[in-house]
Design a protein around this motif. Structure first.
Motif, short mmCIF file in Angstrom:
data_model
loop_
_atom_site.label_atom_id
_atom_site.label_comp_id
_atom_site.label_asym_id
_atom_site.label_seq_id
_atom_site.Cartn_x
_atom_site.Cartn_y
_atom_site.Cartn_z
N SER A 1 -2.30 -6.77 -5.82
CA SER A 1 -1.68 -6.91 -7.13
C SER A 1 -1.75 -5.64 -7.98
O SER A 1 -0.90 -5.42 -8.84
N SER B 1 1.27 -3.97 -6.64
CA SER B 1 2.54 -4.70 -6.76
C SER B 1 3.09 -4.67 -8.18
O SER B 1 4.29 -4.81 -8.39
N ALA C 1 10.14 -10.22 -3.34
CA ALA C 1 9.24 -9.74 -4.39
C ALA C 1 8.80 -10.84 -5.34
O ALA C 1 7.74 -10.73 -5.96
N CYS D 1 5.58 -12.18 -4.35
CA CYS D 1 4.58 -11.11 -4.36
C CYS D 1 4.36 -10.52 -5.75
O CYS D 1 3.50 -9.66 -5.92
N ARG E 1 6.18 -8.47 -7.42
CA ARG E 1 6.41 -7.03 -7.30
C ARG E 1 7.29 -6.58 -8.45
O ARG E 1 8.37 -7.14 -8.66
N CYS F 1 1.88 -6.64 -2.35
CA CYS F 1 2.03 -8.06 -2.65
C CYS F 1 0.78 -8.59 -3.35
O CYS F 1 -0.34 -8.40 -2.87
N SER F 2 0.99 -9.23 -4.47
CA SER F 2 -0.12 -9.79 -5.23
C SER F 2 -0.91 -10.78 -4.39
O SER F 2 -0.33 -11.59 -3.67
#
Length: 333
Positions: free
Chosen positions: A63, A66, A82, A85, A87, A111-112
């Motif tokens: 994260s 991202s 995204a 994620c 993003r 990606c978170s």
């Protein structure tokens, strides 16, 4: 024999200065060395900047890479997949991509929530992040390890505790164990990146200290002691990540191999702008009042924080690993 005798007779009746010329013309001896028709190709050692920009750029990580701290679910997410994620174009990765003329394409795949395992195996049904790296990749940036250490649940436990409770610092032994277990997993991640792009520069980012170095007041139910402890485990995490990165860099240097693995210690990068400061580079506790839930942006970089991260990466691109690169270009004159 008659030809040779005739040549010898001819040479005996000409001025001495012409002997060499006639010998070369008739017998192919005594000729001056011919002028070279061209030069051999030369190997030119590339500078760190030339290595970084020679191919494509791939941004990997969790994260902190991202863009979770500036992600807006209402806006258009950055790149395929995204949305899950989180993003964001506000992350440091798009800023780095836009600041340089890379020889290849830029790929933003952080990606978170990602762990080291998910970088290797995939997340949310997507291909593994490391698979986005290829032989044409010349620069990789990466932040990873916070989720392996369990920082999100650790912070939740710290914030949700009773004000007089020691539940925050009581997590110390468990967190230290998870950080120790991170090291072999991070080695696998870096080995996977190096296997796919053995000539690339890999820049590994540490995490910033979330609270002032000498906290003096309670912030979002976190006492000064809690903040000091959270700063301390961030230092432990950074030390573990940095140690693994330096191991790889030492091996690359020892074998004279191309590429690099460079660690950027971001621990003091937000100095004076921590949570609770007048102009923080990290979000504090963000609560969605409508749903009474903690927003994922909490304790992630703000727009200013991501700009600071971009500065750190750009400075490292320019500075290099502090040694000559072992990447070469074959130049034909």
């Amino acid at each position: 024999m008659a030809v040779v005798a005739g040549a010898a007779l001819a040479l005996s009746v000409v001025p001495l200065g012409l002997h060499t010329m006639l010998g070369c013309a008739v017998l192919d001896v005594g000729c001056a060395p011919a002028e070279p028709r061209g030069r051999l190709p030369e190997l030119t050692r590339l500078t760190p900047v030339e290595v970084a920009l020679s191919g494509g750029y791939v941004a990997l990580g969790d994260s902190y890479s991202s863009g979770e701290g500036v992600y807006d679910g209402a806006g258009a997410p950055a790149g395929d997949g995204a949305a899950r994620c989180h993003r964001s174009d506000g992350s440091y990765a798009p800023q780095v991509a836009g600041a340089h003329a890379f020889g290849g394409e830029a790929g933003f795949w952080a990606c978170s929530g990602a762990t080291t395992g998910q970088l290797l195996r995939g997340q949310h049904g997507h291909a593994p992040q490391v698979s986005r790296v290829s032989a044409g990749t010349s620069l990789v940036t990466l932040s990873i390890g916070g989720n392996d250490a369990g920082f999100a649940p650790v912070l939740t436990e710290c914030i949700a505790k009773l004000p007089w409770s020691s539940a925050c610092v009581d997590q110390d032994a468990r967190v230290r164990q998870r950080i120790d277990e991170l090291r072999p997993r991070l080695r696998q991640v870096l080995a996977g990146i190096r296997a796919r792009a053995p000539e690339a520069r890999v820049i590994v980012l540490g995490y910033p200290r979330p609270f002032p170095a000498a906290p003096s007041k309670t912030v979002t139910n976190l006492s000064a002691a809690d903040q000091r402890w959270l700063n301390g485990v961030t230092r432990l995490l950074n030390d573990a990540v940095g140690a693994v990165a330096r191991e790889f860099e030492q091996l690359i240097t020892a074998f004279g191999a191309p590429g690099s693995v460079e660690y950027v210690d971001a621990y003091d990068a937000f100095d004076g702008h921590e949570v609770g400061q007048p102009r923080p580079y990290l979000n504090g506790l963000v609560v969605d009042l409508g749903e009474l839930t903690v927003n994922a942006r909490s304790f992630h970089p703000t727009a200013d924080g991501y700009r600071r991260f971009a500065e750190l990466v750009n400075e490292r691109i320019a500075a290099g690993p502090g040694r000559p690169m072992n990447n070469f270009r074959l130049a034909t004159p």
